[in-house]
Design a protein around this motif. Structure first.
Motif, short mmCIF file in Angstrom:
data_model
loop_
_atom_site.label_atom_id
_atom_site.label_comp_id
_atom_site.label_asym_id
_atom_site.label_seq_id
_atom_site.Cartn_x
_atom_site.Cartn_y
_atom_site.Cartn_z
N GLY A 1 -23.94 5.61 -33.71
CA GLY A 1 -24.10 6.42 -34.91
C GLY A 1 -22.87 7.16 -35.35
N VAL B 1 -17.11 10.72 -41.74
CA VAL B 1 -17.99 11.44 -42.65
C VAL B 1 -17.20 12.55 -43.32
N SER C 1 -23.80 14.78 -43.43
CA SER C 1 -24.67 14.74 -42.26
C SER C 1 -24.54 13.39 -41.57
N LEU C 2 -24.83 13.39 -40.29
CA LEU C 2 -24.71 12.19 -39.49
C LEU C 2 -25.67 12.33 -38.32
N ARG C 3 -26.29 11.24 -37.90
CA ARG C 3 -27.17 11.31 -36.75
C ARG C 3 -26.66 10.40 -35.64
N GLN D 1 -28.48 15.41 -34.61
CA GLN D 1 -28.27 15.43 -36.05
C GLN D 1 -27.17 16.44 -36.35
N HIS E 1 -20.83 19.44 -41.68
CA HIS E 1 -19.66 19.10 -40.89
C HIS E 1 -18.45 19.91 -41.29
N VAL F 1 -16.68 10.62 -33.81
CA VAL F 1 -17.05 11.22 -35.09
C VAL F 1 -15.79 11.81 -35.70
#
Length: 119
Positions: free
Chosen positions: A8, A12, A17-19, A82, A86, A115
């Motif tokens: 995942g 970003v 948002s990112l999960r 979650q 960010h 990430v």
């Protein structure tokens, strides 16, 4: 030993948002807790959040509190993180880890997922 596989991660934009997901292999998986950690370039690995596997209670670092949410889906042996709101300083490799009962340490780690938050 149970294997943990994160997924995942990605690029970003700040404020998005990112999960992240962490799936555990094996039929029997019942740790005391699952934790999320991260390591930014040139920095030590730091705690982000953890969830008690059986009861679902959670704990967050100050930097994650109010922005990130940890959850688990027991039927899928999967824990999630979650990430919301960010900031560029959230850029890091994120790792999940399992802590067994009767231990002070997380002794089983995933390979990590990158990430990257752009401003």
């Amino acid at each position: 030993q149970v294997q943990l596989v994160e997924s995942g991660g990605g690029l970003v934009q700040a404020g998005g948002s990112l999960r992240l997901s962490c799936a555990a292999s094996g039929r029997t998986f019942s740790p005391y807790a699952m934790g999320w950690f991260r390591q930014a370039p040139g920095k030590e690995r730091e705690f982000v959040a953890r969830i008690r596997w059986s009861v679902g209670s959670t704990l967050y670092s100050e930097s994650a509190k109010g922005r990130f949410t940890v959850s688990r889906e027991k039927a899928k042996n999967t824990v999630y993180l979650q990430l919301g709101y960010h900031k560029p300083e959230d850029t890091a490799v994120y790792y999940c880890a399992a802590k067994p009962y009767h231990s002070n340490d997380y002794n089983n780690w995933g390979q990590g997922t990158q990430v990257t938050v752009s401003s």
